[in-house]
Design a protein around this motif. Sequence first.
Motif, PDB file in Angstrom:
ATOM      1  N   GLU A   1     -17.437   3.185 -36.950  1.00  0.00           N
ATOM      2  CA  GLU A   1     -17.921   2.336 -36.407  1.00  0.00           C
ATOM      3  C   GLU A   1     -16.898   1.360 -36.048  1.00  0.00           C
ATOM      4  OE1 GLU A   1     -21.995   0.472 -35.813  1.00  0.00           O
ATOM      5  OE2 GLU A   1     -21.767   1.477 -37.766  1.00  0.00           O
ATOM      6  N   ILE A   2     -16.955   0.839 -34.662  1.00  0.00           N
ATOM      7  CA  ILE A   2     -15.888  -0.869 -34.451  1.00  0.00           C
ATOM      8  C   ILE A   2     -16.726  -0.946 -33.244  1.00  0.00           C
ATOM      9  CG2 ILE A   2     -13.927   0.776 -35.084  1.00  0.00           C
ATOM     10  CD1 ILE A   2     -13.303   1.320 -31.530  1.00  0.00           C
ATOM     11  N   THR A   3     -15.424  -2.162 -32.459  1.00  0.00           N
ATOM     12  CA  THR A   3     -16.718  -3.225 -32.214  1.00  0.00           C
ATOM     13  C   THR A   3     -16.018  -3.347 -30.816  1.00  0.00           C
ATOM     14  OG1 THR A   3     -18.505  -4.294 -33.087  1.00  0.00           O
ATOM     15  CG2 THR A   3     -17.509  -5.473 -30.777  1.00  0.00           C
ATOM     16  N   VAL A   4     -15.962  -3.040 -29.418  1.00  0.00           N
ATOM     17  CA  VAL A   4     -14.771  -3.616 -28.015  1.00  0.00           C
ATOM     18  C   VAL A   4     -15.829  -4.807 -27.176  1.00  0.00           C
ATOM     19  CG1 VAL A   4     -14.298  -1.097 -27.996  1.00  0.00           C
ATOM     20  CG2 VAL A   4     -16.145  -1.297 -26.428  1.00  0.00           C
ATOM     21  N   SER A   5     -14.989  -5.136 -26.615  1.00  0.00           N
ATOM     22  CA  SER A   5     -15.662  -6.026 -25.039  1.00  0.00           C
ATOM     23  C   SER A   5     -15.978  -5.875 -24.510  1.00  0.00           C
ATOM     24  CB  SER A   5     -14.114  -8.192 -25.887  1.00  0.00           C
ATOM     25  OG  SER A   5     -12.914  -6.936 -24.866  1.00  0.00           O
ATOM     26  N   GLU A   6     -15.166  -4.228 -24.236  1.00  0.00           N
ATOM     27  CA  GLU A   6     -16.087  -4.264 -22.218  1.00  0.00           C
ATOM     28  C   GLU A   6     -17.478  -3.959 -22.302  1.00  0.00           C
ATOM     29  OE1 GLU A   6     -13.763  -3.306 -20.431  1.00  0.00           O
ATOM     30  OE2 GLU A   6     -11.797  -2.687 -21.763  1.00  0.00           O
ATOM     31  N   SER A   7     -17.723  -4.264 -20.895  1.00  0.00           N
ATOM     32  CA  SER A   7     -18.825  -4.282 -20.649  1.00  0.00           C
ATOM     33  C   SER A   7     -19.848  -3.506 -20.238  1.00  0.00           C
ATOM     34  CB  SER A   7     -19.477  -5.267 -20.171  1.00  0.00           C
ATOM     35  OG  SER A   7     -18.599  -5.667 -18.878  1.00  0.00           O
ATOM     36  N   ARG A   8     -20.979  -2.706 -20.303  1.00  0.00           N
ATOM     37  CA  ARG A   8     -21.238  -0.997 -20.444  1.00  0.00           C
ATOM     38  C   ARG A   8     -21.310  -1.761 -19.380  1.00  0.00           C
ATOM     39  NH1 ARG A   8     -25.665   1.184 -19.133  1.00  0.00           N
ATOM     40  NH2 ARG A   8     -26.999  -0.561 -19.974  1.00  0.00           N
ATOM     41  N   ASN A   9     -20.645  -0.218 -18.059  1.00  0.00           N
ATOM     42  CA  ASN A   9     -20.703  -0.289 -17.038  1.00  0.00           C
ATOM     43  C   ASN A   9     -22.061   0.041 -16.395  1.00  0.00           C
ATOM     44  OD1 ASN A   9     -21.176   0.195 -14.309  1.00  0.00           O
ATOM     45  ND2 ASN A   9     -19.068   0.846 -14.025  1.00  0.00           N
ATOM     46  N   ILE A  10     -23.424  -0.771 -15.217  1.00  0.00           N
ATOM     47  CA  ILE A  10     -24.413  -0.580 -15.921  1.00  0.00           C
ATOM     48  C   ILE A  10     -24.911   0.647 -14.394  1.00  0.00           C
ATOM     49  CG2 ILE A  10     -25.325  -2.171 -13.743  1.00  0.00           C
ATOM     50  CD1 ILE A  10     -27.969  -3.125 -15.509  1.00  0.00           C
ATOM     51  N   PHE A  11     -23.997   0.238 -14.341  1.00  0.00           N
ATOM     52  CA  PHE A  11     -24.104   1.719 -12.372  1.00  0.00           C
ATOM     53  C   PHE A  11     -24.192   3.266 -13.347  1.00  0.00           C
ATOM     54  CE2 PHE A  11     -22.784  -1.962  -9.889  1.00  0.00           C
ATOM     55  CZ  PHE A  11     -24.174  -2.756 -10.375  1.00  0.00           C
ATOM     56  N   GLY A  12     -23.370   3.222 -14.388  1.00  0.00           N
ATOM     57  CA  GLY A  12     -23.427   4.982 -15.189  1.00  0.00           C
ATOM     58  C   GLY A  12     -22.136   5.598 -14.347  1.00  0.00           C
ATOM     59  N   HIS A  13     -22.026   6.812 -15.002  1.00  0.00           N
ATOM     60  CA  HIS A  13     -20.498   7.991 -14.420  1.00  0.00           C
ATOM     61  C   HIS A  13     -19.379   7.132 -13.701  1.00  0.00           C
ATOM     62  CE1 HIS A  13     -23.869  10.379 -13.388  1.00  0.00           C
ATOM     63  NE2 HIS A  13     -25.150   9.038 -12.778  1.00  0.00           N
ATOM     64  N   ALA A  14     -18.806   6.194 -14.840  1.00  0.00           N
ATOM     65  CA  ALA A  14     -17.563   5.493 -14.922  1.00  0.00           C
ATOM     66  C   ALA A  14     -16.602   6.649 -14.790  1.00  0.00           C
ATOM     67  CB  ALA A  14     -17.486   4.419 -16.257  1.00  0.00           C
ATOM     68  N   ALA A  15     -16.496   7.342 -15.096  1.00  0.00           N
ATOM     69  CA  ALA A  15     -15.162   8.741 -15.622  1.00  0.00           C
ATOM     70  C   ALA A  15     -15.496   8.836 -13.545  1.00  0.00           C
ATOM     71  CB  ALA A  15     -15.708  10.054 -16.206  1.00  0.00           C
ATOM     72  N   ARG A  16     -16.891   8.900 -13.305  1.00  0.00           N
ATOM     73  CA  ARG A  16     -16.595   9.382 -11.682  1.00  0.00           C
ATOM     74  C   ARG A  16     -15.472   8.011 -10.672  1.00  0.00           C
ATOM     75  NH1 ARG A  16     -21.994  12.082  -9.846  1.00  0.00           N
ATOM     76  NH2 ARG A  16     -21.144  13.489 -11.333  1.00  0.00           N
ATOM     77  N   GLN A  17     -15.585   7.754 -11.010  1.00  0.00           N
ATOM     78  CA  GLN A  17     -14.874   6.098 -10.626  1.00  0.00           C
ATOM     79  C   GLN A  17     -13.735   6.678 -10.490  1.00  0.00           C
ATOM     80  OE1 GLN A  17     -17.359   5.403  -8.495  1.00  0.00           O
ATOM     81  NE2 GLN A  17     -16.415   2.969  -8.501  1.00  0.00           N
ATOM     82  N   HIS A  18     -13.250   7.674 -10.882  1.00  0.00           N
ATOM     83  CA  HIS A  18     -11.631   7.698 -11.158  1.00  0.00           C
ATOM     84  C   HIS A  18     -11.228   9.418 -10.869  1.00  0.00           C
ATOM     85  CE1 HIS A  18     -11.486   4.529 -13.443  1.00  0.00           C
ATOM     86  NE2 HIS A  18     -12.368   4.458 -13.965  1.00  0.00           N
ATOM     87  N   GLU A  19     -12.158   9.556 -10.232  1.00  0.00           N
ATOM     88  CA  GLU A  19     -12.081  11.150  -9.346  1.00  0.00           C
ATOM     89  C   GLU A  19     -12.266  11.112  -7.981  1.00  0.00           C
ATOM     90  OE1 GLU A  19     -15.035  13.514 -10.981  1.00  0.00           O
ATOM     91  OE2 GLU A  19     -14.102  13.072 -13.430  1.00  0.00           O
ATOM     92  N   GLY A  20     -11.257  10.975  -7.265  1.00  0.00           N
ATOM     93  CA  GLY A  20     -11.440  11.214  -5.442  1.00  0.00           C
ATOM     94  C   GLY A  20     -12.080  12.218  -4.240  1.00  0.00           C
TER      95      GLY A  20
END
Length: 773
Positions: free
Chosen positions: A62-81
């Motif tokens: 278990e770790i901690t990261v500083s990135e904020s969660r994307n409230i709009f979801g579907h982050a992976a799809r933001q990198h698909e054309g």
Amino acid sequence: MYEMFRNKNNIMLCSGAVILSMATSAGQSIAATAAGASDPLPAGQSVGVESHRATLAAGAEEITVSESRNIFGHAARQHEGVSVTHIDTHALAQHQVTDVKGLMNLAPNLTVQPQGTGSSVNFTLRGVGLSDFTANNTPSVMTYVDGVALPIGYMAGAAMFDMVGVDISTGPAGFTHGQAVTAGEINITTAGPTQKLHYGTSEDIATYNRSITNLYVSGPITSNLQYRVAAFTQQGGGFQKNIDTGQTLGNAEKGGLRGKLAWQPDEKTNIVFSGNWMQDNSQSAGAFNIQDLSRNTPAYTNNLDTSWGFRPEFLKLTGNSARAKPSYNNTFWGGSLNFTRNLGFADLTTISAFQQMYVHNLMDLDGTHYAIYDDSVSTNANLFSQEVRLSSRPAQQRVKWAVGMYYDRTDMKSTFFNDYTQSGSRPYMQRTSYSQEQQAFSQYGHIRVEVTRKVHLIAGITHESDDRTLSNMETLRYNTSLYPTPFDARYGRHGALANQFSGMGGVEYQALKSLMFYGSIRKGFKPGGFTANNTVVESQLVPTKPESLLAYEVGFKSDYFHNRLRLNGDAFWYDYHGQQVSGLAFVQNYGVVGQYLNVPKSRIWGVEMEIDANPVPGLLLHQHIGYERGNYEDYSALDSTAMTVAYIRTGVLSPYYRSYNHVDMGIPKLTLQGSASYKAALGRKWNLTPYVDYSYRGAQQNIPGNPLYRISAYVLLDLGLTFGPESGRWSVSVYANNLLDRHYDLTRETGLNGIFGVPGTPRMVGGRLRVDL
């Protein structure tokens, strides 16, 4: 790389290449990626083959990261054309979406219209679609439920319940799964079994005595066997009135049941069986009279007015009760088996499915108490499909690929009864029946290569062979006192074979971590088919040719201000060849009949924009914008306006043709969808969330040249308020949909010697109680 999964009370981030694969019922592994944030596992969603238990046992830290969660979801799809509109379960419930017609005002450039007043539906996406009045042709927009294609309009229009969400993908498809189509796909995902016990219910009560009830229970049977059972029922809601008698029409009476079993015989295998059943005994929608040339009935000034009147002889002939209203008697049932196996280098997925339907629709399409255009449609059809797909494992980042094969077979028997007795031009009852057998076999391949960290190349190819046969076609006219001469026409077997390749290529450029540009060229294909309704001459059975679409698209996807603002946009240009349309044919000594035609060349272009914002905690703003234009470039057809004018003047129906070259196709030019909600904390345990949303659809001209077919532009405004605990275990909502009580039309179509329309839903005020435990 880090990826996220959610357990009951918190979110954990674990090291490793892939730790979570959400196995949907389609069998596709959806890995959450952490390019800034990941999509949380939806409540009630099933955990896939690589469960979090196995991950923790493997020593994940278990770790901690500083990135904020994307409230709009579907982050992976933001990198698909690709251009995809996602509609989540909250929006579906908020808008009481219980069938696909409810999606029309939730996505840009999407039109979903009933076929007449029946239970079949027609889709148009970015101006590409077919008004299929016999529901026996491949749609331009394919509907999938848990990965199973439903190419028949009645099946696609059946109930939607216990859903995770809906994804609407635009443009030619069929390169990564399923069947090739020209316009795009509507992918419906229903909730799957869960590793922990969950159960819940919701009750929605609104004006016009409408009631929608949902319930589900989901959980484990053993450590490697889970189940889910969900059911729904809908009653009431009839808002139309008979202009002659004052009777109401449109009350729903339908229900459905779905069961799923998920079994993991080992850590690399997941098997999901799903079975479904639905019964729809609702009253049908009523038609409102726009123009009646048979009896000169005055046009209805209120589109919520309707009328009907079935002759006893017609009801007896069609097996309906003596006091029948326009109604449905539809049964759907089926099942699917989804098998997924981790082979190490790739995932093997197979989907086997069978669906059966029995449809009986009784309709009064003239919207008067006369027997001008009364219809009874009975269709018995079944569908078998089989897909086998091999796809790269998510850990293989530089090269991602998928290859597969798809097969489907449909058998259909349909009977159409028409009562024209009081029309003047056709004083008789008529019966048309036929059988159709169809099968399609396709193969596809798709690859995405990461040339550099910023530049990705994409290519895909598909080949499909579609073979269909129309047989046992017969048209009978029944003796009446007004038409004593019998008529019996039988036609031989007719076949249509399509065999064609399609392909695509594209490039993605990840300019910044949160900004991507893309471009693609796709060639889409859809097979031809038959006109099978009201067939009176052999020439009507000449099949339409396949249609093809060459689509050019460019776009961008971006997230800003620590994922508090999302801007996505695209522009597209379509060269359309052989476009299949629902047109008219003239039969000498008979009149006009409906017939599918091919438009040699058309052109469509447009732009789309998605804007999501979270400017302050709790406040969510969403806006979708769609603008499109379309022109026929090479098209000549019967001019219904000129024919109507000549018929009124002379009493003789004669053919008049017109060139529609460079004429606007009539698709809605502007579509807008927007919403705003604010989640206000009441102390530490309670939330109050007001929301407002709206939709705008521009004017639509179903048939060029005749203003009576014009569907006026309209705006719908919805308001609501939801109260519940922070835990989300229950909520209470009140709402008003179509607050301004706009009267608008869903469709306007040709009837016999006239034009009729179908209205949309007026203002509905109600409340909803939801419990999820």
